[in-house]
Design a protein around this motif. Sequence first.
Motif, PDB file in Angstrom:
ATOM      1  N   ALA A  11       0.837  -1.212   0.000  1.00 50.00           N
ATOM      2  CA  ALA A  11       0.000   0.000   0.000  1.00 50.00           C
ATOM      3  C   ALA A  11       0.866   1.255   0.000  1.00 50.00           C
ATOM      4  O   ALA A  11       0.584   2.214  -0.726  1.00 50.00           O
ATOM      5  CB  ALA A  11      -0.945  -0.006   1.197  1.00 50.00           C
ATOM      6  N   GLU A  12       1.928   1.253   0.795  1.00 49.86           N
ATOM      7  CA  GLU A  12       2.845   2.394   0.823  1.00 49.86           C
ATOM      8  C   GLU A  12       3.536   2.564  -0.523  1.00 49.86           C
ATOM      9  O   GLU A  12       3.693   3.684  -1.024  1.00 49.86           O
ATOM     10  CB  GLU A  12       3.880   2.218   1.936  1.00 49.86           C
ATOM     11  CG  GLU A  12       3.309   2.305   3.332  1.00 49.86           C
ATOM     12  CD  GLU A  12       4.253   1.845   4.419  1.00 49.86           C
ATOM     13  OE1 GLU A  12       4.092   2.299   5.571  1.00 49.86           O
ATOM     14  OE2 GLU A  12       5.160   1.022   4.148  1.00 49.86           O
ATOM     15  N   ALA A  13       3.939   1.451  -1.106  1.00 47.95           N
ATOM     16  CA  ALA A  13       4.599   1.498  -2.414  1.00 47.95           C
ATOM     17  C   ALA A  13       3.652   2.051  -3.471  1.00 47.95           C
ATOM     18  O   ALA A  13       4.052   2.883  -4.295  1.00 47.95           O
ATOM     19  CB  ALA A  13       5.092   0.111  -2.814  1.00 47.95           C
ATOM     20  N   LYS A  14       2.394   1.625  -3.438  1.00 47.17           N
ATOM     21  CA  LYS A  14       1.430   2.098  -4.428  1.00 47.17           C
ATOM     22  C   LYS A  14       1.117   3.585  -4.259  1.00 47.17           C
ATOM     23  O   LYS A  14       0.947   4.296  -5.245  1.00 47.17           O
ATOM     24  CB  LYS A  14       0.170   1.248  -4.378  1.00 47.17           C
ATOM     25  CG  LYS A  14       0.408  -0.156  -4.928  1.00 47.17           C
ATOM     26  CD  LYS A  14      -0.800  -1.030  -4.782  1.00 47.17           C
ATOM     27  CE  LYS A  14      -1.527  -1.115  -6.084  1.00 47.17           C
ATOM     28  NZ  LYS A  14      -2.639  -2.089  -6.028  1.00 47.17           N
ATOM     29  N   ARG A  15       1.056   4.052  -3.007  1.00 49.72           N
ATOM     30  CA  ARG A  15       0.840   5.494  -2.789  1.00 49.72           C
ATOM     31  C   ARG A  15       2.013   6.293  -3.366  1.00 49.72           C
ATOM     32  O   ARG A  15       1.815   7.313  -4.031  1.00 49.72           O
ATOM     33  CB  ARG A  15       0.649   5.799  -1.312  1.00 49.72           C
ATOM     34  CG  ARG A  15      -0.754   5.538  -0.812  1.00 49.72           C
ATOM     35  CD  ARG A  15      -1.019   6.119   0.564  1.00 49.72           C
ATOM     36  NE  ARG A  15      -0.155   5.572   1.607  1.00 49.72           N
ATOM     37  CZ  ARG A  15      -0.386   4.445   2.274  1.00 49.72           C
ATOM     38  NH1 ARG A  15      -1.436   3.720   1.992  1.00 49.72           N
ATOM     39  NH2 ARG A  15       0.449   4.046   3.216  1.00 49.72           N
ATOM     40  N   ALA A  16       3.224   5.832  -3.099  1.00 47.91           N
ATOM     41  CA  ALA A  16       4.409   6.519  -3.637  1.00 47.91           C
ATOM     42  C   ALA A  16       4.424   6.446  -5.157  1.00 47.91           C
ATOM     43  O   ALA A  16       4.759   7.422  -5.832  1.00 47.91           O
ATOM     44  CB  ALA A  16       5.685   5.911  -3.058  1.00 47.91           C
ATOM     45  N   VAL A  65       2.908  -2.945 -12.910  1.00 49.41           N
ATOM     46  CA  VAL A  65       4.367  -3.085 -12.913  1.00 49.41           C
ATOM     47  C   VAL A  65       4.898  -2.936 -11.491  1.00 49.41           C
ATOM     48  O   VAL A  65       5.770  -3.701 -11.067  1.00 49.41           O
ATOM     49  CB  VAL A  65       5.031  -2.053 -13.858  1.00 49.41           C
ATOM     50  CG1 VAL A  65       6.547  -2.139 -13.777  1.00 49.41           C
ATOM     51  CG2 VAL A  65       4.563  -2.249 -15.285  1.00 49.41           C
ATOM     52  N   VAL A  66       4.369  -1.975 -10.747  1.00 47.12           N
ATOM     53  CA  VAL A  66       4.778  -1.774  -9.350  1.00 47.12           C
ATOM     54  C   VAL A  66       4.496  -3.038  -8.543  1.00 47.12           C
ATOM     55  O   VAL A  66       5.352  -3.502  -7.788  1.00 47.12           O
ATOM     56  CB  VAL A  66       4.067  -0.545  -8.731  1.00 47.12           C
ATOM     57  CG1 VAL A  66       4.292  -0.477  -7.230  1.00 47.12           C
ATOM     58  CG2 VAL A  66       4.553   0.735  -9.410  1.00 47.12           C
ATOM     59  N   GLU A  67       3.326  -3.611  -8.704  1.00 45.26           N
ATOM     60  CA  GLU A  67       2.978  -4.840  -7.977  1.00 45.26           C
ATOM     61  C   GLU A  67       3.936  -5.981  -8.320  1.00 45.26           C
ATOM     62  O   GLU A  67       4.377  -6.715  -7.427  1.00 45.26           O
ATOM     63  CB  GLU A  67       1.540  -5.247  -8.286  1.00 45.26           C
ATOM     64  CG  GLU A  67       0.511  -4.308  -7.696  1.00 45.26           C
ATOM     65  CD  GLU A  67      -0.905  -4.568  -8.198  1.00 45.26           C
ATOM     66  OE1 GLU A  67      -1.127  -5.519  -8.986  1.00 45.26           O
ATOM     67  OE2 GLU A  67      -1.802  -3.807  -7.807  1.00 45.26           O
ATOM     68  N   ALA A  68       4.256  -6.126  -9.602  1.00 43.03           N
ATOM     69  CA  ALA A  68       5.171  -7.189 -10.022  1.00 43.03           C
ATOM     70  C   ALA A  68       6.569  -6.960  -9.456  1.00 43.03           C
ATOM     71  O   ALA A  68       7.223  -7.909  -8.986  1.00 43.03           O
ATOM     72  CB  ALA A  68       5.216  -7.272 -11.543  1.00 43.03           C
ATOM     73  N   ARG A  69       7.033  -5.717  -9.496  1.00 36.17           N
ATOM     74  CA  ARG A  69       8.362  -5.427  -8.953  1.00 36.17           C
ATOM     75  C   ARG A  69       8.384  -5.578  -7.434  1.00 36.17           C
ATOM     76  O   ARG A  69       9.381  -6.010  -6.866  1.00 36.17           O
ATOM     77  CB  ARG A  69       8.828  -4.033  -9.365  1.00 36.17           C
ATOM     78  CG  ARG A  69       9.251  -3.995 -10.819  1.00 36.17           C
ATOM     79  CD  ARG A  69      10.073  -2.792 -11.108  1.00 36.17           C
ATOM     80  NE  ARG A  69      10.538  -2.786 -12.489  1.00 36.17           N
ATOM     81  CZ  ARG A  69      11.191  -1.799 -13.029  1.00 36.17           C
ATOM     82  NH1 ARG A  69      11.480  -0.716 -12.314  1.00 36.17           N
ATOM     83  NH2 ARG A  69      11.587  -1.858 -14.278  1.00 36.17           N
ATOM     84  N   PHE A  70       7.285  -5.243  -6.775  1.00 37.53           N
ATOM     85  CA  PHE A  70       7.205  -5.428  -5.328  1.00 37.53           C
ATOM     86  C   PHE A  70       7.338  -6.919  -5.010  1.00 37.53           C
ATOM     87  O   PHE A  70       8.100  -7.308  -4.121  1.00 37.53           O
ATOM     88  CB  PHE A  70       5.890  -4.879  -4.775  1.00 37.53           C
ATOM     89  CG  PHE A  70       5.807  -4.920  -3.281  1.00 37.53           C
ATOM     90  CD1 PHE A  70       6.188  -3.833  -2.521  1.00 37.53           C
ATOM     91  CD2 PHE A  70       5.354  -6.053  -2.616  1.00 37.53           C
ATOM     92  CE1 PHE A  70       6.133  -3.862  -1.127  1.00 37.53           C
ATOM     93  CE2 PHE A  70       5.293  -6.100  -1.235  1.00 37.53           C
ATOM     94  CZ  PHE A  70       5.679  -5.003  -0.486  1.00 37.53           C
ATOM     95  N   ALA A  71       6.611  -7.749  -5.726  1.00 38.14           N
ATOM     96  CA  ALA A  71       6.670  -9.199  -5.501  1.00 38.14           C
ATOM     97  C   ALA A  71       8.081  -9.725  -5.737  1.00 38.14           C
ATOM     98  O   ALA A  71       8.580 -10.559  -4.968  1.00 38.14           O
ATOM     99  CB  ALA A  71       5.667  -9.911  -6.403  1.00 38.14           C
ATOM    100  N   ARG A  96      12.992   2.668  -8.336  1.00 38.90           N
ATOM    101  CA  ARG A  96      12.998   3.591  -9.492  1.00 38.90           C
ATOM    102  C   ARG A  96      11.586   3.996  -9.889  1.00 38.90           C
ATOM    103  O   ARG A  96      11.380   5.078 -10.429  1.00 38.90           O
ATOM    104  CB  ARG A  96      13.724   2.960 -10.677  1.00 38.90           C
ATOM    105  CG  ARG A  96      15.226   3.020 -10.574  1.00 38.90           C
ATOM    106  CD  ARG A  96      15.899   2.714 -11.899  1.00 38.90           C
ATOM    107  NE  ARG A  96      15.617   1.394 -12.402  1.00 38.90           N
ATOM    108  CZ  ARG A  96      16.270   0.272 -12.086  1.00 38.90           C
ATOM    109  NH1 ARG A  96      17.272   0.339 -11.226  1.00 38.90           N
ATOM    110  NH2 ARG A  96      15.930  -0.882 -12.593  1.00 38.90           N
ATOM    111  N   LEU A  97      10.617   3.128  -9.645  1.00 37.65           N
ATOM    112  CA  LEU A  97       9.228   3.460 -10.000  1.00 37.65           C
ATOM    113  C   LEU A  97       8.555   4.322  -8.952  1.00 37.65           C
ATOM    114  O   LEU A  97       7.487   4.889  -9.206  1.00 37.65           O
ATOM    115  CB  LEU A  97       8.413   2.171 -10.189  1.00 37.65           C
ATOM    116  CG  LEU A  97       8.827   1.272 -11.336  1.00 37.65           C
ATOM    117  CD1 LEU A  97       7.936   0.039 -11.361  1.00 37.65           C
ATOM    118  CD2 LEU A  97       8.775   2.005 -12.666  1.00 37.65           C
TER     119      LEU A  97
END
Length: 99
Positions: A11-16, A65-71, A96-97
């Motif tokens: 969730a934090e990654a997606k907000r950023a 892409v963010v979700e895939a890189r997070f995983a 980078r994203l």
Amino acid sequence: DPDDDGKLDLAEAKRAASKAFDHLNRDKDGTLDRRELFFRLSRSEFAAADPDNDGTIDKAEYMKVVEARFAAANPDKDGTIDCKEASSRAGKALMRLLK
């Protein structure tokens, strides 16, 4: 890490990432092209993130892409990215994203 727990969750990654997308979308057309994503996605990554082949990535496609890189950056599958994971190759690709 807004909650200051030393880890980044999805969730934090997606907000950023949402803020980063808006910042990168300087022409305010709701999409990013290869030029706007310079150094963030390779050509092959961009092509994979653009399933409709329109030459742009909208916010929903960017978030996938963010979700895939997070995983990829979370090999222990605990749902968070710690400092060690963030400094890995996959972690750096995710970061980078988010900038």
